[in-house]
Design a protein around this motif. Structure first.
Motif, PDB file in Angstrom:
ATOM      1  N   GLU A  46       0.834  -1.209   0.000  1.00  0.00           N
ATOM      2  CA  GLU A  46       0.000   0.000   0.000  1.00  0.00           C
ATOM      3  C   GLU A  46       0.867   1.256   0.000  1.00  0.00           C
ATOM      4  N   GLY A  47       1.963   1.246   0.736  1.00  0.00           N
ATOM      5  CA  GLY A  47       2.853   2.401   0.748  1.00  0.00           C
ATOM      6  C   GLY A  47       3.462   2.659  -0.615  1.00  0.00           C
ATOM      7  N   ILE A  48       3.818   1.586  -1.317  1.00  0.00           N
ATOM      8  CA  ILE A  48       4.379   1.747  -2.672  1.00  0.00           C
ATOM      9  C   ILE A  48       3.288   2.228  -3.625  1.00  0.00           C
ATOM     10  N   ARG A  49       2.086   1.678  -3.476  1.00  0.00           N
ATOM     11  CA  ARG A  49       0.985   2.069  -4.346  1.00  0.00           C
ATOM     12  C   ARG A  49       0.686   3.565  -4.217  1.00  0.00           C
ATOM     13  N   LYS A  50       0.775   4.075  -2.973  1.00  0.00           N
ATOM     14  CA  LYS A  50       0.497   5.489  -2.735  1.00  0.00           C
ATOM     15  C   LYS A  50       1.716   6.380  -2.948  1.00  0.00           C
ATOM     16  N   ASP A  51       2.860   5.747  -3.294  1.00  0.00           N
ATOM     17  CA  ASP A  51       4.114   6.492  -3.474  1.00  0.00           C
ATOM     18  C   ASP A  51       4.417   7.341  -2.226  1.00  0.00           C
TER      19      ASP A  51
END
Length: 537
Positions: A46-51
């Motif tokens: 999720e952190g990567i998805r939200k950058d």
């Protein structure tokens, strides 16, 4: 020196075990269950998805590093949390998030999440856990070392202690880590990862210990080579660690040991000492003045040492504080391998001179303990009789009077009574009755004079409190006895007798640590011999 202490010991701690990994917490943190591990892995996605760097920064580095490793994402040369976050976010810019593969969760609770692979499931992120590091630091604080040995920093493993010197790496690995990890992992099952870690590390410690002894022969050089090869093979088998040039050079040291003998004859401690002096000098960066600046600083330091050593300073708190500050500032000039190596040269003559000087300048003669007089008599030549022999015995008598000394120079080192210097009182010696090497503590030192062939002969003796040896049952539970080359073992932490030994039978200091082994249930003392000449017992 560089190859063994920095290229191997330091490399193993920092690059193999990962002590140098920045961002790794030294605080106690709760382990995550397998269910919690799965949850945190999805938080990474999720952190990567939200950058979101902020979201990823709140996640333990183990999850970030493992996901990067599982997806062949390279963080570069810096193994920091920031580097992993940057690498993961950079990867996401050119790949759909659905292509990110998540590693399997572990079958056990874990503080540092890692990729489970290989026979022993070992990751450099979890070799020395925060709990183990805390025990190591406690043991460093509680271990008694002789005054000539540089003590490792109490906060070992923390960036706060700064750069360690080669001699400190030697002590922390061959003494402190060996003592602590053996007592923690020494009785682990032979097929466990702890046993594999300890065996691999001990092969390295044994190799370094053998190579740096002050005596060398063919068998000892070959033993070094065998342990070094076993250590390097362990790096490949256990860690899949990429070997470095220093590892290759370590194997060539065997030929140097065969050809040139003990390494203290040609290693670079003196050169490094002067490099340290030069590096610590304040200069004005004007090349033509550097030589003069060095000479000024060198002679100023020499004159300061002369003044501090020869002037009888007043007995007042102010001068006492001044001397304490001086000794703290210049303590490295009287400690470490460089100094002990230098003092070991010609130590026989130095010991004899020390005995004579101590006797001539010592206290008044005092009566010897009657219980020790028979032992003293046994050490005398057959041409002497007891002081209490019959009047018909015409042989010269052995006087029952001695001159006591609080400390004495021997083997280029200072040995002392426990009342005078506890650090220098723990020793390995040859037992006069059994001939075995054993551990004891110096209770008293005294000098005895006799006239032999018209010449005054002064001999030094030590009243030694002998530590009690383990029973046969408990000896089998001593984890240190498995590593015979390192000459370390447990004794009960009480004395079983007091014996009189000649100073020549005192072989070395030992590093001392007391603890209660769980399997034995009685407080014991670890005796890690610091003998750098003799064969282990």
């Amino acid at each position: 020196m560089h190859n063994l202490f920095l290229g191997n010991l330091r490399h193993h701690c920092m690059d193999v075990w990962g002590i140098d990994i920045k961002g790794r917490t030294g605080k106690k943190v709760a382990p995550h269950t397998p269910e919690e591990q799965a949850s945190w892995l999805h938080r990474v996605v999720e952190g990567i998805r939200k950058d979101s760097k902020n979201a990823l920064s709140k996640i333990r580095i183990g999850y970030l590093a493992t996901i990067a490793q599982f997806n062949d994402i390279d963080p570069g040369s810096l193994l920091t949390k920031r580097a992993y976050i940057t690498a993961l976010l950079h990867w996401a810019k050119s790949h759909p998030i659905d292509e990110l593969k998540l590693p399997p969760v572990l079958n056990e609770d874990a503080v540092d999440f890692h990729l489970a692979e290989g026979k022993y499931d070992i990751s450099k992120f979890r070799v020395l856990t925060p709990d183990v590091m805390e025990i190591i630091r406690d043991d460093i604080k509680n271990t008694v070392l002789p005054s000539w040995m540089e003590r490792p920093p109490h906060n070992f493993g923390s960036a706060a202690h700064g750069k360690l010197k080669a001699d400190q790496w030697r002590t922390v690995c061959t003494v402190s880590l060996f003592i602590t990890l053996t007592r923690l992992w020494g009785n682990a099952p032979s097929d466990s990862k702890e046993s594999a870690l300890l065996d691999n590390f001990v092969h390295l410690v044994t190799a370094v210990d053998l190579a740096t002894r002050r005596s060398m022969d063919v068998d000892r050089a070959n033993a070094y080579d065998d342990h070094m090869q076993r250590y390097l093979q362990g790096l490949l088998d256990i860690f899949s660690h990429q070997l470095v040039p220093n590892h290759h050079l370590s194997l060539h040291l065997t030929s140097c040991l065969h050809t040139f003998g003990p390494v203290h004859g040609y290693w670079g401690y003196s050169f490094e000492h002067y490099n340290g002096i030069l590096g610590g000098l304040n200069i004005n960066n004007i090349a033509e003045h550097i030589a003069l600046t060095f000479m000024d600083g060198f002679y100023a330091g020499a004159e300061l040492r002369r003044l501090m050593a020869t002037i009888e300073w007043p007995h007042s708190p102010e001068y006492h504080d001044m001397m304490e500050a001086y000794h703290r500032a210049f303590q490295d000039t009287a400690r470490g391998t460089r100094v002990s190596d230098t003092r070991s040269l010609g130590h026989e003559q130095a010991t004899a001179e020390s005995i004579r000087a101590a006797y001539d300048s010592g206290s008044k003669l005092t009566a010897l303990d009657p219980n020790l007089y028979p032992a003293l008599l046994r050490w005398m030549p057959s041409g002497f009789a007891s002081f209490y022999a019959n009047a018909e015995d015409s042989r010269p008598r052995v006087a029952p009077h001695v001159c006591r000394a609080s400390s004495i120079s021997h083997l280029g080192l200072i040995f002392a009574t426990r009342q005078h210097s506890r650090r220098n009182s723990f020793v390995i010696f040859t037992h006069p009755e059994t001939g075995d090497k054993t551990a004891g503590q110096i209770a008293d030192i005294f000098l005895h004079a006799r006239v032999e062939g018209g010449t005054r002969v002064i001999a030094a003796f030590v009243a030694m409190d002998v530590y009690a040896g383990l029973t046969d049952v408990h000896a089998k539970m001593d984890p240190y006895r498995a590593f015979t080359s390192l000459d370390t073992r447990l004794y009960y932490n009480y004395f079983q007798s007091t014996v009189l030994v000649r100073l020549d039978d005192v072989l070395a200091h030992f590093a001392a640590l007391t603890y209660t082994p769980e399997a034995i249930g009685v407080e014991c003392i670890v005796a890690r011999s610091l003998d750098r000449v003799s064969e282990p017992h």
